[in-house]
Design a protein around this motif. Structure first.
Motif, PDB file in Angstrom:
ATOM      1  N   PRO A  51       0.759  -1.272  -0.050  1.00  0.00           N
ATOM      2  CA  PRO A  51      -0.088  -0.023   0.175  1.00  0.00           C
ATOM      3  C   PRO A  51       0.905   1.254   0.197  1.00  0.00           C
ATOM      4  O   PRO A  51       0.486   2.133  -0.588  1.00  0.00           O
ATOM      5  N   LEU A  52       1.915   1.143   0.679  1.00  0.00           N
ATOM      6  CA  LEU A  52       2.748   2.373   0.700  1.00  0.00           C
ATOM      7  C   LEU A  52       3.473   2.624  -0.524  1.00  0.00           C
ATOM      8  O   LEU A  52       3.842   3.674  -1.016  1.00  0.00           O
ATOM      9  N   VAL A  53       4.059   1.393  -1.323  1.00  0.00           N
ATOM     10  CA  VAL A  53       5.034   1.760  -2.496  1.00  0.00           C
ATOM     11  C   VAL A  53       3.896   2.181  -3.552  1.00  0.00           C
ATOM     12  O   VAL A  53       4.200   3.026  -4.420  1.00  0.00           O
ATOM     13  N   MET A  54       2.656   1.731  -3.569  1.00  0.00           N
ATOM     14  CA  MET A  54       1.583   2.176  -4.636  1.00  0.00           C
ATOM     15  C   MET A  54       1.376   3.629  -4.495  1.00  0.00           C
ATOM     16  O   MET A  54       1.033   4.355  -5.564  1.00  0.00           O
ATOM     17  N   ASN A  55       1.385   4.159  -3.409  1.00  0.00           N
ATOM     18  CA  ASN A  55       1.081   5.702  -3.269  1.00  0.00           C
ATOM     19  C   ASN A  55       2.277   6.262  -2.979  1.00  0.00           C
ATOM     20  O   ASN A  55       2.059   7.525  -2.592  1.00  0.00           O
ATOM     21  N   GLU A  56       3.492   5.948  -3.329  1.00  0.00           N
ATOM     22  CA  GLU A  56       4.547   6.550  -3.160  1.00  0.00           C
ATOM     23  C   GLU A  56       4.760   6.967  -1.798  1.00  0.00           C
ATOM     24  O   GLU A  56       5.395   8.399  -1.682  1.00  0.00           O
ATOM     25  N   LEU A  57       4.574   6.515  -0.803  1.00  0.00           N
ATOM     26  CA  LEU A  57       4.631   7.023   0.629  1.00  0.00           C
ATOM     27  C   LEU A  57       5.712   6.159   1.525  1.00  0.00           C
ATOM     28  O   LEU A  57       5.574   5.844   2.758  1.00  0.00           O
ATOM     29  N   ASP A  58       6.738   5.488   0.749  1.00  0.00           N
ATOM     30  CA  ASP A  58       7.305   4.312   1.316  1.00  0.00           C
ATOM     31  C   ASP A  58       8.371   4.686   2.502  1.00  0.00           C
ATOM     32  O   ASP A  58       8.265   3.891   3.227  1.00  0.00           O
ATOM     33  N   ASN A  59       8.975   5.872   2.386  1.00  0.00           N
ATOM     34  CA  ASN A  59       9.767   6.186   3.303  1.00  0.00           C
ATOM     35  C   ASN A  59       9.177   7.365   4.179  1.00  0.00           C
ATOM     36  O   ASN A  59      10.000   8.233   4.952  1.00  0.00           O
ATOM     37  N   LYS A  60       7.940   7.603   4.425  1.00  0.00           N
ATOM     38  CA  LYS A  60       7.258   8.786   5.234  1.00  0.00           C
ATOM     39  C   LYS A  60       6.875   8.456   6.411  1.00  0.00           C
ATOM     40  O   LYS A  60       6.444   9.474   7.092  1.00  0.00           O
ATOM     41  N   PHE A  61       6.746   7.170   6.732  1.00  0.00           N
ATOM     42  CA  PHE A  61       5.943   6.701   7.963  1.00  0.00           C
ATOM     43  C   PHE A  61       6.918   5.797   8.877  1.00  0.00           C
ATOM     44  O   PHE A  61       7.419   4.922   8.076  1.00  0.00           O
ATOM     45  N   ASP A  62       6.788   5.946   9.947  1.00  0.00           N
ATOM     46  CA  ASP A  62       7.359   4.763  10.822  1.00  0.00           C
ATOM     47  C   ASP A  62       6.175   4.100  11.339  1.00  0.00           C
ATOM     48  O   ASP A  62       5.076   4.612  11.530  1.00  0.00           O
ATOM     49  N   MET A  63       6.218   2.978  11.170  1.00  0.00           N
ATOM     50  CA  MET A  63       5.084   1.773  11.651  1.00  0.00           C
ATOM     51  C   MET A  63       5.573   1.014  12.971  1.00  0.00           C
ATOM     52  O   MET A  63       6.584   0.214  12.991  1.00  0.00           O
ATOM     53  N   VAL A  64       4.509   1.012  13.775  1.00  0.00           N
ATOM     54  CA  VAL A  64       4.702   0.083  14.879  1.00  0.00           C
ATOM     55  C   VAL A  64       3.151  -0.700  14.782  1.00  0.00           C
ATOM     56  O   VAL A  64       2.073  -0.320  14.615  1.00  0.00           O
ATOM     57  N   ILE A  65       3.553  -2.061  14.812  1.00  0.00           N
ATOM     58  CA  ILE A  65       2.573  -3.183  14.417  1.00  0.00           C
ATOM     59  C   ILE A  65       2.654  -4.199  15.286  1.00  0.00           C
ATOM     60  O   ILE A  65       3.748  -4.674  15.632  1.00  0.00           O
ATOM     61  N   SER A  66       1.543  -4.661  15.841  1.00  0.00           N
ATOM     62  CA  SER A  66       1.474  -5.839  16.489  1.00  0.00           C
ATOM     63  C   SER A  66       0.231  -6.811  16.145  1.00  0.00           C
ATOM     64  O   SER A  66      -0.654  -6.261  15.554  1.00  0.00           O
ATOM     65  N   VAL A  67       0.930  -7.984  15.849  1.00  0.00           N
ATOM     66  CA  VAL A  67       0.168  -8.756  14.939  1.00  0.00           C
ATOM     67  C   VAL A  67       0.083 -10.485  15.929  1.00  0.00           C
ATOM     68  O   VAL A  67       1.033 -10.796  16.756  1.00  0.00           O
ATOM     69  N   ALA A  68      -1.060 -10.826  15.963  1.00  0.00           N
ATOM     70  CA  ALA A  68      -1.037 -12.208  16.493  1.00  0.00           C
ATOM     71  C   ALA A  68      -2.069 -13.173  15.683  1.00  0.00           C
ATOM     72  O   ALA A  68      -3.084 -12.844  14.837  1.00  0.00           O
ATOM     73  N   GLY A  69      -1.680 -14.699  16.046  1.00  0.00           N
ATOM     74  CA  GLY A  69      -2.445 -15.496  15.454  1.00  0.00           C
ATOM     75  C   GLY A  69      -1.940 -15.854  13.916  1.00  0.00           C
ATOM     76  O   GLY A  69      -1.564 -14.936  13.250  1.00  0.00           O
ATOM     77  N   GLY A  70      -2.309 -17.148  13.616  1.00  0.00           N
ATOM     78  CA  GLY A  70      -2.184 -17.488  12.159  1.00  0.00           C
ATOM     79  C   GLY A  70      -0.757 -17.717  11.766  1.00  0.00           C
ATOM     80  O   GLY A  70       0.137 -17.855  12.596  1.00  0.00           O
ATOM     81  N   GLY A  71      -0.206 -17.943  10.576  1.00  0.00           N
ATOM     82  CA  GLY A  71       1.095 -18.038  10.138  1.00  0.00           C
ATOM     83  C   GLY A  71       1.552 -16.801   9.439  1.00  0.00           C
ATOM     84  O   GLY A  71       0.749 -15.891   9.425  1.00  0.00           O
ATOM     85  N   PRO A  72       2.677 -16.900   8.817  1.00  0.00           N
ATOM     86  CA  PRO A  72       3.170 -15.947   8.278  1.00  0.00           C
ATOM     87  C   PRO A  72       2.570 -15.112   7.108  1.00  0.00           C
ATOM     88  O   PRO A  72       2.320 -13.860   6.912  1.00  0.00           O
ATOM     89  N   ALA A  73       2.023 -15.756   6.205  1.00  0.00           N
ATOM     90  CA  ALA A  73       1.340 -15.384   5.127  1.00  0.00           C
ATOM     91  C   ALA A  73      -0.009 -14.486   5.409  1.00  0.00           C
ATOM     92  O   ALA A  73      -0.305 -13.591   5.112  1.00  0.00           O
ATOM     93  N   GLY A  74      -0.688 -15.074   6.440  1.00  0.00           N
ATOM     94  CA  GLY A  74      -2.024 -14.473   6.917  1.00  0.00           C
ATOM     95  C   GLY A  74      -1.456 -13.302   7.553  1.00  0.00           C
ATOM     96  O   GLY A  74      -2.461 -12.257   7.615  1.00  0.00           O
ATOM     97  N   GLN A  75      -0.556 -13.267   8.448  1.00  0.00           N
ATOM     98  CA  GLN A  75      -0.179 -12.080   9.300  1.00  0.00           C
ATOM     99  C   GLN A  75       0.177 -11.004   8.402  1.00  0.00           C
ATOM    100  O   GLN A  75      -0.077  -9.645   8.484  1.00  0.00           O
ATOM    101  N   ALA A  76       1.109 -11.401   7.132  1.00  0.00           N
ATOM    102  CA  ALA A  76       1.447 -10.517   6.299  1.00  0.00           C
ATOM    103  C   ALA A  76       0.153  -9.572   5.588  1.00  0.00           C
ATOM    104  O   ALA A  76       0.014  -8.626   5.484  1.00  0.00           O
ATOM    105  N   SER A  77      -0.608 -10.451   5.251  1.00  0.00           N
ATOM    106  CA  SER A  77      -2.070  -9.878   4.605  1.00  0.00           C
ATOM    107  C   SER A  77      -2.759  -9.073   5.446  1.00  0.00           C
ATOM    108  O   SER A  77      -3.313  -8.023   5.166  1.00  0.00           O
TER     109      SER A  77
END
Length: 130
Positions: A51-77
């Motif tokens: 989503p960031l690359v598509m809108n050319e906002l790749d290096n404009k934000f720091d992201m703090v993410i917490s994710v739980a459950g599922g496997g790697p592919a589900g978490q990435a999505s």
């Protein structure tokens, strides 16, 4: 002084992600680890940044993410959906671009439940005539 931040929740399969976008230089923290350590697979990192690359906002934000459950592919999505929703809080005009790319749609596919008297959701035990 209050830090301006934008929040988005994403879910996929059994994964749930909470994403906080803050103005910054592109640092991404997932469950206290860097993105490269959390997702060693380059394809999953690409999914997260989509989503960031598509809108050319790749290096404009720091992201703090917490994710739980599922496997790697589900978490990435789940993270991808959370970032897309947080970007809407930042700029509502990005909605048409994100919607057209399918990044605002929650993928409803879930694992089918196991049925009683069967081996799995659809697989049966081997049938013996005699």
């Amino acid at each position: 002084m209050a830090i301006s931040q934008h929040y988005g929740t994403g879910r996929r399969k059994t994964s749930s992600a909470r994403v906080f976008l803050r103005p910054g230089s592109g640092n991404v923290t997932v469950n206290g680890r860097t993105l490269e350590h959390y997702f060693p697979n380059a394809v999953l990192r690409m999914v997260v940044h989509q989503p960031l690359v598509m809108n050319e906002l790749d290096n404009k934000f720091d992201m703090v993410i917490s994710v739980a459950g599922g496997g790697p592919a589900g978490q990435a999505s789940a993270i991808r959906l959370g970032i897309s929703r947080a970007l809407l809080g930042y700029n509502e005009q990005l909605k048409s671009v994100l919607r057209q790319a399918g990044l605002l749609t929650r993928d409803p596919r879930m694992k089918e439940r196991k049925k009683p008297g069967q081996k799995a959701a659809r697989a049966r035990f081997q049938f013996s005539k005699r």
